[in-house]
Design an enzyme around this catalytic site. Sequence first.
Site: not given
Ligand code: FAD
Length: 306
Positions: A31, A33, A125, A235, A285
């Site tokens: 895939s 991105e 973020d 980055f 990916h």
């Molecule tokens: P989560 O899985 O929710 O977790 C993030 C952190 O919070 C983890 O450390 C977890 O342990 C902690 N956490 C979660 N829930 C709890 C809780 N209830 N209590 C305590 N701690 C908790 N960003 C963008 O803005 N746009 C994009 O399109 C984008 N695409 C991405 C694609 C990929 C493949 C990747 C790997 C990252 C991408 N990101 C993108 C970045 C991402 O948004 C950031 O890395 C963000 O900091 C975390 O997102 P997440 O979905 O992993 O968060």
Amino acid sequence: MKEEQTNVLQTEGITRLSRQPETERPDLKVSFEFFPPKTDAMEARFWDSIARLAPLKPRFVSVTYGAGGSTRERTLRMVSQITKDSGVPAAAHLTCVGASRAEVDEVVKGYAQAGISRIVALRGDPPEGVGHPFTPHPDGYENAADLVAGIRKLGDFDISVAAYPEKHPQSPDWDADIDNLKRKIDAGADRAITQMFFENADYWRFVERARNAGIEAPIVPGIQPIHSFKQISGFAGKCGASIPHWLAERFEGLEDDPETHALVAAAVAAEQVTELLDSGVTEFHFYTLNRSSLVLALARLLGIRP
Ligand code: FAD
């Protein structure tokens, strides 16, 4: 290296190994991105790259969602048009930062209406950056696991989530990090896609931790070809991926030598993907940054041709 791919030549006591060309690998899934382009010139390059990569028949092409939903309309437009124009399945990224549940649900419904059935679901973020604490919108999804559960209620989507071979910078420890990934999978995600990493050992250790915790979903390595070492190391620093010393050394002094930089970048990425392939990885990916050349070359090395 597999035995059948290897010719062993014995010449005057020297054992030489010669790698035969890869045969085609229909079992491999890739895939790609992209990010939504901001200007007409960037958009031209975006479509040119899609046109060049589409014949590789990727599982999907995904388009990111700008911080705080800043690219909401552009992400939707690009993703809708990719499928319409190139026939390639497209996935839309979605974050829940700074938006209420109702607002996020509207975006999901908009994706469904546009025929988009694949979502990469992320927390996102805070506007100040990943180093700052995340505060959910008062009426919003709390994190990515909560978002996945919300998307599942709205339709039959294929959902990918993020994973971090070097641990998410905000995870206090490995247990918390892996528990969080498990919550996302248990909430209904189909696979995890990893953040960029440059030491394959980090990926394998992460996969082992996940499997030991009972996570069975595919964990697809996210491969970042290094078009510009300066840009990628910037980055990486922001998203918690480390740049090994050996990698920095390989690019040292190449800032003004784009040809050698490109050759080193191709060699580094080739080494990474062939090692993963030889160790049994069948899904990749690629972070394209809207460019096609390095990814085309890497796909060929994997045995994927138009
Ligand atoms: P989560 O899985 O929710 O977790 C993030 C952190 O919070 C983890 O450390 C977890 O342990 C902690 N956490 C979660 N829930 C709890 C809780 N209830 N209590 C305590 N701690 C908790 N960003 C963008 O803005 N746009 C994009 O399109 C984008 N695409 C991405 C694609 C990929 C493949 C990747 C790997 C990252 C991408 N990101 C993108 C970045 C991402 O948004 C950031 O890395 C963000 O900091 C975390 O997102 P997440 O979905 O992993 O968060």
